[in-house]
Design a protein around this motif. Structure first.
Motif, PDB file in Angstrom:
ATOM      1  N   LYS A 274       4.911  29.028  12.104  1.00  0.00           N
ATOM      2  CA  LYS A 274       5.122  30.758  11.860  1.00  0.00           C
ATOM      3  C   LYS A 274       6.645  31.003  11.559  1.00  0.00           C
ATOM      4  O   LYS A 274       7.380  30.475  12.264  1.00  0.00           O
ATOM      5  CB  LYS A 274       4.765  31.656  13.285  1.00  0.00           C
TER       6      LYS A 274
ATOM      7  N   GLU B  26       0.437  30.739   3.859  1.00  0.00           N
ATOM      8  CA  GLU B  26      -0.039  31.991   4.242  1.00  0.00           C
ATOM      9  C   GLU B  26      -1.376  32.353   4.274  1.00  0.00           C
ATOM     10  O   GLU B  26      -2.090  33.099   3.341  1.00  0.00           O
ATOM     11  CB  GLU B  26       0.747  32.958   2.787  1.00  0.00           C
TER      12      GLU B  26
ATOM     13  N   GLN C 134       3.037  40.731   8.299  1.00  0.00           N
ATOM     14  CA  GLN C 134       1.692  41.080   8.266  1.00  0.00           C
ATOM     15  C   GLN C 134       1.245  42.492   8.836  1.00  0.00           C
ATOM     16  O   GLN C 134       1.764  42.818   9.982  1.00  0.00           O
ATOM     17  CB  GLN C 134       0.875  39.899   8.853  1.00  0.00           C
TER      18      GLN C 134
ATOM     19  N   VAL D  95      -3.044  33.918   6.258  1.00  0.00           N
ATOM     20  CA  VAL D  95      -3.590  35.514   6.442  1.00  0.00           C
ATOM     21  C   VAL D  95      -4.031  36.189   5.548  1.00  0.00           C
ATOM     22  O   VAL D  95      -4.700  37.513   5.216  1.00  0.00           O
ATOM     23  CB  VAL D  95      -2.647  36.218   7.580  1.00  0.00           C
ATOM     24  N   GLU D  96      -3.525  35.660   4.303  1.00  0.00           N
ATOM     25  CA  GLU D  96      -3.702  36.574   2.909  1.00  0.00           C
ATOM     26  C   GLU D  96      -5.354  36.314   2.510  1.00  0.00           C
ATOM     27  O   GLU D  96      -5.827  37.037   1.837  1.00  0.00           O
ATOM     28  CB  GLU D  96      -2.916  35.923   1.914  1.00  0.00           C
TER      29      GLU D  96
ATOM     30  N   TYR E 121       2.116  31.024   8.025  1.00  0.00           N
ATOM     31  CA  TYR E 121       2.166  32.539   7.737  1.00  0.00           C
ATOM     32  C   TYR E 121       3.474  33.096   8.281  1.00  0.00           C
ATOM     33  O   TYR E 121       4.181  32.527   9.154  1.00  0.00           O
ATOM     34  CB  TYR E 121       0.981  33.334   8.163  1.00  0.00           C
TER      35      TYR E 121
END
Length: 271
Positions: free
Chosen positions: A42, A110, A158, A112-113, A153
């Motif tokens: 992260k 990434e 976000q 979470v995309e 991510y």
């Protein structure tokens, strides 16, 4: 040692990537890999997460398969699908299935995309089962003993709508990354771009000023990656002010006032 599956060598990182040690992150990751613990990295954009993964797979001599996640990515893109060719229908493994078969470290950048229904596909590989069901093919892949899943991510970027589910988060060990300390970042910029330490120091100082504007007109601060880009242009003979505008101002914002603020910081050091 396990036998190398077919296709193993093409995914190896053959040359040592340049990586500046910041703390005990290498030892922590090595311990996590020895337990085949799924890992979550992260940190802000361009702070070195992907470079760290490349360095670790080189150090561990494991193959690396990287997936740049996006909102259009389906579970089939990740796992695999049937394809039509001149001989009929054949199955094509996706990057996750390939990684599980050959014992690669699969890096979902990434993550979470990706859509949440897509990320659910990783769940069976991130608990005691270490399996990947290929429902369309009717096959259950048992992950190679060397397989590990790593995701990354940027939590500060976000929205709540794009955060990972708790059911996903709690399958991973996690490591926080941030921009390096000033001294380390100067060393990285100088080494990676070829500029002298004095020029690298000025670039880092500009970045520090821009990072203080995060949340006050900027969504993101200037990344270490952009500092390296600026240094590379300067080392090619580009005027420093022009190089900084091209790499550290224009990519970050279209707001005229914010650009003026960033350009003023550039002129302070290179004017």
């Amino acid at each position: 040692m396990f036998d190398k599956p077919a296709g193993h060598d093409q995914y190896l990182v053959k040359d040592e990537p340049y990586y500046e040690l910041v703390g005990d992150e290498v030892a922590l990751y090595e311990a996590a890999y020895s337990a085949r613990m799924p890992m979550m990295l992260k940190g802000p954009t361009g702070c070195g997460k992907s470079r760290f993964v490349e360095y670790m797979v080189w150090k561990l001599k494991r193959p690396l398969i990287t997936v740049a996640c996006n909102e259009d990515m389906t579970a089939s893109d990740l796992v695999g699908r049937f394809l039509l060719d001149k001989d009929g229908t054949k199955w094509q493994d996706g990057p996750l299935a390939t990684s599980a078969r050959i014992g690669a470290i699969c890096y979902l950048d990434e993550v979470v995309e990706a859509r949440q229904d897509t990320t659910v596909a990783i769940h069976p590989l991130t608990d005691h089962r270490r399996t990947l069901p290929l429902d369309k093919k009717g096959e259950l892949i048992e992950a190679h003993p060397d397989f590990q899943l790593v995701i990354s991510y940027n939590p500060g970027y976000q929205s709540m709508m794009k955060d990972l589910k708790q059911s996903t988060k709690q399958r991973f060990g996690a490591m926080d990354f941030d921009y390096p300390t000033e001294q380390t970042e100067v060393s990285i910029v100088s080494k990676e771009s070829g500029v002298d330490a004095d020029t690298a120091g000025k670039l880092v100082q500009i970045a520090h000023r821009a990072r203080n504007l995060k949340g006050h007109g900027l969504d993101e601060g200037i990344s270490t990656r952009l500092l390296v880009y600026a240094g590379q242009l300067i080392s090619k003979g580009v005027n420093p002010e022009a190089a900084c505008t091209m790499t550290m101002v224009t990519p970050l914002t279209d707001d005229p006032d914010m650009r003026d603020t960033l350009n003023a910081a550039v002129q302070t050091f290179f004017g």
